[in-house]
Design a protein around this motif. Structure first.
Motif, PDB file in Angstrom:
ATOM      1  N   ARG A   1      27.417 -86.082 -68.466  1.00  0.00           N
ATOM      2  CA  ARG A   1      26.571 -86.929 -69.300  1.00  0.00           C
ATOM      3  C   ARG A   1      27.300 -87.278 -70.587  1.00  0.00           C
ATOM      4  NH1 ARG A   1      24.386 -84.456 -73.737  1.00  0.00           N
ATOM      5  NH2 ARG A   1      24.403 -82.174 -73.816  1.00  0.00           N
ATOM      6  N   PRO A   2      26.874 -88.299 -71.294  1.00  0.00           N
ATOM      7  CA  PRO A   2      27.473 -88.621 -72.589  1.00  0.00           C
ATOM      8  C   PRO A   2      27.273 -87.471 -73.574  1.00  0.00           C
ATOM      9  CG  PRO A   2      26.201 -90.476 -71.773  1.00  0.00           C
ATOM     10  CD  PRO A   2      25.924 -89.337 -70.860  1.00  0.00           C
ATOM     11  N   ALA A   3      28.243 -87.276 -74.435  1.00  0.00           N
ATOM     12  CA  ALA A   3      28.196 -86.203 -75.452  1.00  0.00           C
ATOM     13  C   ALA A   3      27.949 -84.856 -74.795  1.00  0.00           C
ATOM     14  CB  ALA A   3      27.131 -86.502 -76.493  1.00  0.00           C
ATOM     15  N   PHE A   4      28.704 -84.613 -73.728  1.00  0.00           N
ATOM     16  CA  PHE A   4      28.533 -83.351 -73.010  1.00  0.00           C
ATOM     17  C   PHE A   4      28.884 -82.177 -73.920  1.00  0.00           C
ATOM     18  CE2 PHE A   4      30.137 -79.954 -70.259  1.00  0.00           C
ATOM     19  CZ  PHE A   4      29.057 -79.786 -69.416  1.00  0.00           C
ATOM     20  N   GLY A   5      28.043 -81.155 -73.901  1.00  0.00           N
ATOM     21  CA  GLY A   5      28.239 -80.002 -74.764  1.00  0.00           C
ATOM     22  C   GLY A   5      27.588 -80.149 -76.120  1.00  0.00           C
ATOM     23  N   GLY A   6      27.105 -81.331 -76.458  1.00  0.00           N
ATOM     24  CA  GLY A   6      26.451 -81.571 -77.733  1.00  0.00           C
ATOM     25  C   GLY A   6      24.937 -81.576 -77.591  1.00  0.00           C
ATOM     26  N   PRO A   7      24.272 -82.249 -78.523  1.00  0.00           N
ATOM     27  CA  PRO A   7      22.804 -82.321 -78.442  1.00  0.00           C
ATOM     28  C   PRO A   7      22.350 -83.140 -77.242  1.00  0.00           C
ATOM     29  CG  PRO A   7      23.631 -83.755 -80.174  1.00  0.00           C
ATOM     30  CD  PRO A   7      24.821 -82.955 -79.692  1.00  0.00           C
ATOM     31  N   ALA A   8      21.064 -83.041 -76.949  1.00  0.00           N
ATOM     32  CA  ALA A   8      20.499 -83.768 -75.810  1.00  0.00           C
ATOM     33  C   ALA A   8      20.608 -85.265 -76.040  1.00  0.00           C
ATOM     34  CB  ALA A   8      19.039 -83.374 -75.604  1.00  0.00           C
ATOM     35  N   ILE A   9      20.968 -85.993 -75.014  1.00  0.00           N
ATOM     36  CA  ILE A   9      21.087 -87.441 -75.109  1.00  0.00           C
ATOM     37  C   ILE A   9      19.698 -88.066 -74.973  1.00  0.00           C
ATOM     38  CG2 ILE A   9      21.673 -87.494 -72.650  1.00  0.00           C
ATOM     39  CD1 ILE A   9      23.058 -90.142 -73.130  1.00  0.00           C
ATOM     40  N   PRO A  10      19.279 -88.896 -75.916  1.00  0.00           N
ATOM     41  CA  PRO A  10      17.964 -89.556 -75.788  1.00  0.00           C
ATOM     42  C   PRO A  10      18.028 -90.725 -74.812  1.00  0.00           C
ATOM     43  CG  PRO A  10      19.000 -90.157 -77.862  1.00  0.00           C
ATOM     44  CD  PRO A  10      19.922 -89.178 -77.215  1.00  0.00           C
ATOM     45  N   VAL A  11      17.077 -90.775 -73.921  1.00  0.00           N
ATOM     46  CA  VAL A  11      16.969 -91.853 -72.938  1.00  0.00           C
ATOM     47  C   VAL A  11      15.577 -92.452 -73.071  1.00  0.00           C
ATOM     48  CG1 VAL A  11      17.001 -92.482 -70.497  1.00  0.00           C
ATOM     49  CG2 VAL A  11      18.606 -90.768 -71.364  1.00  0.00           C
TER      50      VAL A  11
ATOM     51  N   ARG B   1      12.996 -99.461 -66.559  1.00  0.00           N
ATOM     52  CA  ARG B   1      14.152 -99.716 -67.418  1.00  0.00           C
ATOM     53  C   ARG B   1      14.482 -98.466 -68.232  1.00  0.00           C
ATOM     54  NH1 ARG B   1      10.719-104.309 -68.427  1.00  0.00           N
ATOM     55  NH2 ARG B   1      11.394-106.122 -67.200  1.00  0.00           N
ATOM     56  N   HIS B   2      15.806 -98.182 -68.328  1.00  0.00           N
ATOM     57  CA  HIS B   2      16.303 -97.051 -69.097  1.00  0.00           C
ATOM     58  C   HIS B   2      17.211 -97.564 -70.218  1.00  0.00           C
ATOM     59  CE1 HIS B   2      15.671 -95.959 -64.872  1.00  0.00           C
ATOM     60  NE2 HIS B   2      15.362 -94.733 -65.261  1.00  0.00           N
ATOM     61  N   TYR B   3      17.163 -96.892 -71.342  1.00  0.00           N
ATOM     62  CA  TYR B   3      18.001 -97.255 -72.492  1.00  0.00           C
ATOM     63  C   TYR B   3      18.685 -95.992 -73.021  1.00  0.00           C
ATOM     64  CZ  TYR B   3      14.913-101.366 -72.510  1.00  0.00           C
ATOM     65  OH  TYR B   3      14.192-102.480 -72.161  1.00  0.00           O
ATOM     66  N   TRP B   4      19.998 -96.029 -73.161  1.00  0.00           N
ATOM     67  CA  TRP B   4      20.745 -94.928 -73.752  1.00  0.00           C
ATOM     68  C   TRP B   4      22.065 -95.458 -74.292  1.00  0.00           C
ATOM     69  CZ3 TRP B   4      20.891 -96.000 -68.602  1.00  0.00           C
ATOM     70  CH2 TRP B   4      22.130 -96.021 -67.975  1.00  0.00           C
ATOM     71  N   LYS B   5      22.807 -94.594 -74.964  1.00  0.00           N
ATOM     72  CA  LYS B   5      24.102 -94.975 -75.538  1.00  0.00           C
ATOM     73  C   LYS B   5      25.190 -94.087 -74.968  1.00  0.00           C
ATOM     74  CE  LYS B   5      26.557 -95.793 -79.880  1.00  0.00           C
ATOM     75  NZ  LYS B   5      26.499 -95.737 -81.365  1.00  0.00           N
TER      76      LYS B   5
ATOM     77  N   TYR C   1      18.538 -82.570 -65.455  1.00  0.00           N
ATOM     78  CA  TYR C   1      18.772 -82.259 -66.864  1.00  0.00           C
ATOM     79  C   TYR C   1      17.486 -81.784 -67.528  1.00  0.00           C
ATOM     80  CZ  TYR C   1      23.091 -84.842 -66.064  1.00  0.00           C
ATOM     81  OH  TYR C   1      24.298 -85.282 -65.563  1.00  0.00           O
ATOM     82  N   THR C   2      17.556 -80.602 -68.129  1.00  0.00           N
ATOM     83  CA  THR C   2      16.426 -80.069 -68.875  1.00  0.00           C
ATOM     84  C   THR C   2      16.323 -80.770 -70.227  1.00  0.00           C
ATOM     85  OG1 THR C   2      17.764 -78.313 -69.889  1.00  0.00           O
ATOM     86  CG2 THR C   2      16.761 -77.847 -67.726  1.00  0.00           C
ATOM     87  N   ASP C   3      15.337 -80.361 -71.019  1.00  0.00           N
ATOM     88  CA  ASP C   3      15.162 -80.987 -72.328  1.00  0.00           C
ATOM     89  C   ASP C   3      16.301 -80.655 -73.285  1.00  0.00           C
ATOM     90  OD1 ASP C   3      14.484 -78.308 -72.448  1.00  0.00           O
ATOM     91  OD2 ASP C   3      12.967 -78.602 -73.996  1.00  0.00           O
ATOM     92  N   GLU C   4      17.155 -79.687 -72.955  1.00  0.00           N
ATOM     93  CA  GLU C   4      18.309 -79.384 -73.783  1.00  0.00           C
ATOM     94  C   GLU C   4      19.464 -80.347 -73.542  1.00  0.00           C
ATOM     95  OE1 GLU C   4      19.322 -75.384 -72.963  1.00  0.00           O
ATOM     96  OE2 GLU C   4      17.527 -74.523 -73.914  1.00  0.00           O
ATOM     97  N   ASP C   5      19.446 -81.045 -72.410  1.00  0.00           N
ATOM     98  CA  ASP C   5      20.514 -81.993 -72.096  1.00  0.00           C
ATOM     99  C   ASP C   5      20.054 -83.445 -72.141  1.00  0.00           C
ATOM    100  OD1 ASP C   5      22.497 -80.038 -71.629  1.00  0.00           O
ATOM    101  OD2 ASP C   5      21.706 -79.684 -69.614  1.00  0.00           O
ATOM    102  N   LEU C   6      18.803 -83.697 -71.835  1.00  0.00           N
ATOM    103  CA  LEU C   6      18.320 -85.078 -71.779  1.00  0.00           C
ATOM    104  C   LEU C   6      16.904 -85.127 -72.335  1.00  0.00           C
ATOM    105  CD1 LEU C   6      18.934 -87.599 -68.958  1.00  0.00           C
ATOM    106  CD2 LEU C   6      16.611 -87.345 -69.821  1.00  0.00           C
ATOM    107  N   MET C   7      16.714 -85.988 -73.317  1.00  0.00           N
ATOM    108  CA  MET C   7      15.393 -86.155 -73.928  1.00  0.00           C
ATOM    109  C   MET C   7      14.806 -87.484 -73.450  1.00  0.00           C
ATOM    110  SD  MET C   7      14.262 -86.188 -77.944  1.00  0.00           S
ATOM    111  CE  MET C   7      15.098 -87.745 -78.238  1.00  0.00           C
ATOM    112  N   LEU C   8      13.849 -87.397 -72.553  1.00  0.00           N
ATOM    113  CA  LEU C   8      13.215 -88.586 -71.985  1.00  0.00           C
ATOM    114  C   LEU C   8      11.997 -88.932 -72.832  1.00  0.00           C
ATOM    115  CD1 LEU C   8      13.992 -90.190 -69.405  1.00  0.00           C
ATOM    116  CD2 LEU C   8      12.131 -89.001 -68.232  1.00  0.00           C
ATOM    117  N   TYR C   9      11.874 -90.191 -73.263  1.00  0.00           N
ATOM    118  CA  TYR C   9      10.769 -90.587 -74.133  1.00  0.00           C
ATOM    119  C   TYR C   9      10.423 -92.045 -73.865  1.00  0.00           C
ATOM    120  CZ  TYR C   9      14.184 -93.074 -77.025  1.00  0.00           C
ATOM    121  OH  TYR C   9      15.166 -93.943 -77.468  1.00  0.00           O
ATOM    122  N   TRP C  10       9.184 -92.413 -74.252  1.00  0.00           N
ATOM    123  CA  TRP C  10       8.772 -93.810 -74.175  1.00  0.00           C
ATOM    124  C   TRP C  10       9.409 -94.583 -75.312  1.00  0.00           C
ATOM    125  CZ3 TRP C  10       6.997 -95.442 -69.833  1.00  0.00           C
ATOM    126  CH2 TRP C  10       6.192 -94.647 -69.033  1.00  0.00           C
TER     127      TRP C  10
END
Length: 469
Positions: free
Chosen positions: A65-75, A101-105, A197-206
């Motif tokens: 995933r992007p920024a692996f090892g860092g904070p959770a990536i927001p999607v 539709r998904h949005y991330w960086k 991905y758990t909430d520590e790796d991926l933060m899924l939000y509206w």
């Protein structure tokens, strides 16, 4: 000749001067061009540049995933509901077609561009980069549309922001409560969650809160009215893997009642009212009343079977079951009512016949006589049997004058003379009048049923519709 030579010499000199002047101007233009700042080339416009080279796909490991090892990536997620195809009560599920539709960086996909704001690709690039692994919780079937190609769109912005859109049809479970069916409202949910991905790796939000969900105004269902769409989110816990972000698409459906009024409630009510017709039919018309009662009972059974055939086999009572079974009880009681009327009438006839048979042997020792008149057409078969052997001529004492023995004949009366004692004449007369009253008039149970059955059914309907509406 000398004049011609001079002319040629002058022309050659003029041409030489023009050539020298042109070369000097060309040299100045080159110097001026080299003195201007150079504009960087737009690699997105170059036909020789491949997508892999432009996005540097081969230079990174996109299995992580992007920024692996860092904070959770927001999607961020937003959904556009295209259609709500069907609601099944038997399978307890619904089918929905939507744009997800998904949005991330992902900074690994950033590129330099001064003219294009973004680059758009189809589904072939999706397999080469990292995308969120969102799935539908409690889904039974789902697929991505592939006509004419896979309905997948990938849009990459120069700064690394990514838009990933796909068109999906999903059939998901919906826990329905049919205790108030068909006067019910159902709330169903479509749940989205990351699979790995758990909430520590991926933060899924509206992405935009409640505005992240949009619907088509033309969406409609034959049996339901769509009341409300809204979004929620919460954490879901799995004992073996941990906490996950879960998004909910909630919608509330209210059932149209008019269809069930025409197909279920009105026929059941008419069958109950039809069963009351037997209360106005002569109790001696046994075939008419029995056939009417059996017909209404069988019709109610057919209605109940048809309703239950289109419903799941739940272990609790539904609102429509209460109405149909109460109606069935009313119809069945009308059949039992005639059975009671017929039985009591038979018992009464036997009792009257026995009373007359007991009174006949006592006429031999009685000196005085009384006359009892019965209206023609109002006596039963038991009455005629008990009066067999008696003549229609009047019986008078022998000491009466001859002119008094003449009695005018009346076709509508049958006159029977019974010899009774003076002491028992009043008692016998009262019993005979009571028997005639029962024979001449409709049975008392039918009279009371004409009021009790409709009144009770109207009272039941008032309570039923006040509770469930």
């Amino acid at each position: 000749m000398p004049y011609l030579n001079r002319t040629l010499l002058l022309l050659s000199l003029l041409l030489l001067l023009l050539l020298l002047l042109g070369q000097s101007r060309t040299a100045e233009a080159r110097k001026h061009r080299h003195s201007l700042p150079k504009k960087p080339p737009d690699v997105t416009k170059s036909r020789k540049t491949k997508t892999e080279h432009l996005l540097k796909v081969d230079d990174h490991d996109f299995t992580m995933r992007p920024a692996f090892g860092g904070p959770a990536i927001p999607v961020g997620v937003d959904v556009q509901v295209e259609s709500l195809d069907s609601i099944s009560e038997v399978d307890m599920d619904f089918t929905m077609t939507l744009y997800l539709r998904h949005y991330w960086k992902d900074e690994r996909l950033s590129f330099s561009s001064s003219t294009n704001k973004s680059m758009t690709f189809d589904g072939r690039l999706v397999k080469k980069i990292w995308v969120p692994d969102v799935f539908f919780v409690h889904s039974k079937r789902s697929f991505i549309h592939d006509t004419t190609t896979d309905n997948i769109m990938l849009r990459v912005f120069p700064d690394g922001h990514v838009l990933y859109s796909l068109r999906v049809t999903v059939t998901a479970a919906c826990n329905m409560d049919f205790s108030r069916f068909p006067l019910d409202s159902q709330t169903c949910s479509l749940e989205l969650e990351s699979y790995a991905y758990t909430d520590e790796d991926l933060m899924l939000y509206w992405k935009s809160g409640d505005e992240s969900l949009s619907t088509d105004d033309r969406i409609s269902l034959s049996q339901f009215l769509i009341q409300k769409f809204h979004t929620t989110s919460r954490l879901a816990f799995y004992s073996s893997t941990g906490w996950y972000n879960r998004l909910y698409i909630n919608f509330t459906l209210r059932r149209h009642i008019f269809f069930f009024l025409l197909q279920t409630y009105f026929p059941a009510t008419l069958m109950v009212m039809l069963s009351w017709v037997s209360f106005w039919i002569d109790r001696r018309a046994v075939p008419a009343r029995v056939s009417l009662g059996i017909t209404t009972v069988l019709t109610m059974s057919t209605i109940i079977t048809g309703v239950n055939a289109s419903m799941p086999r739940v272990s609790y009572i539904k609102a429509v079951d209460i109405y149909l079974w109460v109606s069935f009880v009313f119809v069945f009681l009308s059949v039992l009512e005639y059975a009671a009327v017929n039985y009591l009438s038979t018992v009464q006839d036997r009792r009257e016949r026995k009373m007359r048979e007991r009174s006949l042997p006592c006429t031999c020792s009685i000196s005085q006589t009384r006359t009892m008149t019965m209206l023609d057409g109002t006596y039963s078969e038991a009455d005629t049997n008990s009066l067999a052997g008696y003549t229609e001529e009047p019986m008078v004492p022998e000491d009466e004058p001859e002119e008094k023995q003449k009695v005018p004949e009346k076709s509508e009366h049958m006159v029977v003379h019974l010899s009774m004692s003076t002491e028992s004449a009043g008692i016998k007369k009262r019993k005979s009048l009571r028997a005639l009253n029962i024979i001449q008039n409709t049975h008392a149970i039918d009279k009371y049923s004409r009021m009790i059955f409709p009144g009770s059914y109207i009272f039941f309907n008032l309570i039923y519709w006040s509770v469930y509406c």
